[in-house]
Scaffold this motif. Structure first.
Motif, PDB file in Angstrom:
ATOM      1  N   UNK A   1      90.607  21.764  42.953  1.00  0.00           N
ATOM      2  CA  UNK A   1      90.577  20.317  43.168  1.00  0.00           C
ATOM      3  C   UNK A   1      89.932  19.589  41.996  1.00  0.00           C
ATOM      4  N   UNK A   2      88.965  20.242  41.344  1.00  0.00           N
ATOM      5  CA  UNK A   2      88.260  19.601  40.226  1.00  0.00           C
ATOM      6  C   UNK A   2      89.187  19.346  39.043  1.00  0.00           C
ATOM      7  N   UNK A   3      90.264  20.156  38.919  1.00  0.00           N
ATOM      8  CA  UNK A   3      91.172  20.021  37.788  1.00  0.00           C
ATOM      9  C   UNK A   3      92.385  19.152  38.112  1.00  0.00           C
ATOM     10  N   UNK A   4      92.481  18.713  39.343  1.00  0.00           N
ATOM     11  CA  UNK A   4      93.649  17.923  39.733  1.00  0.00           C
ATOM     12  C   UNK A   4      93.488  16.467  39.343  1.00  0.00           C
ATOM     13  N   UNK A   5      94.644  15.813  39.126  1.00  0.00           N
ATOM     14  CA  UNK A   5      94.637  14.400  38.753  1.00  0.00           C
ATOM     15  C   UNK A   5      94.289  13.523  39.946  1.00  0.00           C
ATOM     16  N   UNK A   6      93.566  12.434  39.668  1.00  0.00           N
ATOM     17  CA  UNK A   6      93.306  11.426  40.678  1.00  0.00           C
ATOM     18  C   UNK A   6      94.405  10.384  40.676  1.00  0.00           C
TER      19      UNK A   6
ATOM     20  N   UNK B   1      98.105  17.037  41.861  1.00  0.00           N
ATOM     21  CA  UNK B   1      97.442  15.797  42.272  1.00  0.00           C
ATOM     22  C   UNK B   1      96.546  16.054  43.474  1.00  0.00           C
ATOM     23  N   UNK B   2      95.382  15.456  43.450  1.00  0.00           N
ATOM     24  CA  UNK B   2      94.473  15.533  44.580  1.00  0.00           C
ATOM     25  C   UNK B   2      95.009  14.681  45.728  1.00  0.00           C
TER      26      UNK B   2
ATOM     27  N   UNK C   1     100.287  10.269  45.826  1.00  0.00           N
ATOM     28  CA  UNK C   1     101.584  10.204  45.132  1.00  0.00           C
ATOM     29  C   UNK C   1     102.305   8.881  45.396  1.00  0.00           C
ATOM     30  N   UNK C   2     102.459   8.447  46.658  1.00  0.00           N
ATOM     31  CA  UNK C   2     103.117   7.144  46.868  1.00  0.00           C
ATOM     32  C   UNK C   2     102.381   5.985  46.207  1.00  0.00           C
ATOM     33  N   UNK C   3     101.030   6.015  46.259  1.00  0.00           N
ATOM     34  CA  UNK C   3     100.247   4.947  45.631  1.00  0.00           C
ATOM     35  C   UNK C   3     100.489   4.933  44.122  1.00  0.00           C
TER      36      UNK C   3
END
Length: 441
Positions: A3-8, A214-215, A221-223
């Motif tokens: 989770x730490x490496x995922x995009x916000x 993506x987190x 994703x929709x946002x």
């Protein structure tokens, strides 16, 4: 991926907006000047339609369990034939788009060097750029990615810059005098520039490809897809309309380097030349990436059995060189086939054909949403909302198809029908077992 490496959501939103910008906006001010500043109404229609499409693609991306992005989406309602037609028409679209991007680079280069090109010279220069960007990809994806990440700034700096500082040179009288120079009815004026504005948003479907990185993808994703599309829309609308208030309409409509022309008037010709060089460089960088993408999409189709196996042959660097050479030969042939009296006219022909063939996979993806929601048990309230937006997106897509014009509809239709014939030739690989099963029922 942890989770730490995922995009916000902010990172993904920025990525989505940048992916769409590419080289699509570079000639837009000149093309829209042919209609007038009334084209801002087309921007609003296209922005709403693109937001609806982006939302639906986000839903498809979260629901689909099939590989291949929108090619996999089309497989849900139409089986392997849907997957094939989505891949095939998307390949045709990239084929056409790449030639259009190369012509854009030629236009800016011609303005930069101050030369007037004959139709034959335009084609020869276009073909040269197509071959250079193809050969440059032989080194593999790493080189392509590094160049693309750098050259995108050649678009971002001038476009965002004019959105911020261009207002100091904006003249309301110049803008208003260009409102409707040809006295077109409002609906016709909107329709005349729908294909042009949609061109700038092509690629929005790629925004869902990063959902695994993506987190909280269900929420983010929709946002991000909607936020990225809206951000691109705002930048497009502001930049093209600010330029229309800086440069007189007749000068803008005949320019092949509108952003360079605008900066020349804002500052001086030297600054204008720098902007022309930046945008030409950005076009070449964008084309470099799209040439690689084109080869990968065809390679993927070839691995599925859609195209000859020669497209799957790769080098030690992972590059399908033989496939790339075949594809650039096809682009060379298309460049000569679409030769026109002016660079602008040739770009128009290619733009309309690219939009038409690109939105066919959009239609197929929208058609997949109902069955995908049924299969994966989406609750009725959410499904109702998604289906309403899907119908809006589909309606806009058909409106855009209609407004590409008779020539694009003719050639795009022929190309699409040829796809059905091609699928008929390869269908025994996929349909034989199913038809045998049907005979036993």
């Amino acid at each position: 991926m942890s989770d730490a490496k995922k995009m916000g959501v902010v990172q993904l939103t920025m990525l989505t907006a940048i992916n769409m910008m590419g080289s699509g906006v570079i000639l837009l001010p000149a093309k829209l000047a042919e209609i007038g500043t009334i084209s801002i109404l087309s921007w609003l229609v296209t922005a709403l339609g693109s937001l609806a499409l982006a939302y639906c693609f986000a839903q498809c991306g979260m629901l689909s369990r099939k590989s291949g992005g929108m090619f996999g989406y089309a497989e849900y309602p139409l089986g392997m034939s849907g997957r094939f037609m989505s891949n095939y028409t998307y390949c045709i679209s990239i084929l056409v788009s790449n030639v259009a991007i190369a012509i854009t680079a030629v236009g800016y280069a011609a303005e930069f060097f101050g030369v007037a090109l004959t139709p034959l010279n335009i084609v020869l220069a276009t073909v040269f750029i197509l071959w250079v960007t193809t050969v440059a990809n032989f080194g593999g994806s790493r080189f392509t990615g590094q160049i693309g990440g750098f050259t995108i700034w050649g678009v971002i700096i001038p476009v965002v810059g004019i959105c911020i500082i261009g207002w100091f040179w904006f003249k309301p009288d110049t803008y208003l005098s260009a409102w409707n120079p040809h006295d077109l009815p409002v609906f016709k004026a909107i329709s005349s520039s729908i294909a042009i504005t949609l061109w700038a948003f092509l690629g929005l479907e790629s925004a869902c490809a990063n959902s695994d990185a993506v987190d909280n993808p269900t929420r983010n994703v929709p946002i991000a897809v909607l936020g990225g599309t809206l951000s691109a829309a705002i930048i497009y609308i502001i930049s093209t309309n600010v330029i229309a208030g800086i440069v007189p309409n007749m000068d803008l409509a005949t320019s092949t380097a509108p952003f360079g022309l605008a900066f020349s008037q804002m500052f001086n010709p030297t600054v204008g030349k720098i902007i022309m060089a930046l945008m030409c460089f950005a076009c070449v960088g964008s084309l470099l990436g799209w040439q690689f993408t084109f080869a990968q999409v065809v390679k993927s189709g070839s691995e599925s059995g859609f195209y000859p196996k020669i497209f799957t042959k790769i080098t030690k660097a992972g590059t399908p060189i033989k496939g790339m050479l075949i594809l650039v030969l096809a682009q060379t042939a298309l460049s000569f086939m679409t030769i026109s009296p002016t660079l602008s006219k040739q770009f128009d022909v290619l733009l309309n054909l690219a939009v038409l063939t690109n939105v066919i996979p959009y239609v197929l993806s929208m058609a997949a949403l109902v069955i995908m929601q049924k299969i994966y048990g989406v609750n009725k309230r959410r499904a109702r909302r998604v289906n309403i937006i899907m119908l809006i997106a589909t309606g806009y897509t058909y409106y855009a198809i209609y407004n590409t014009g008779a020539e694009a509809l003719t050639w795009g239709g022929i190309a699409t029908f040829m796809g059905w014939t091609l699928y008929g030739l390869i269908s025994p690989r996929y349909e034989t077992a199913r038809n045998k099963l049907d005979d036993t029922i």
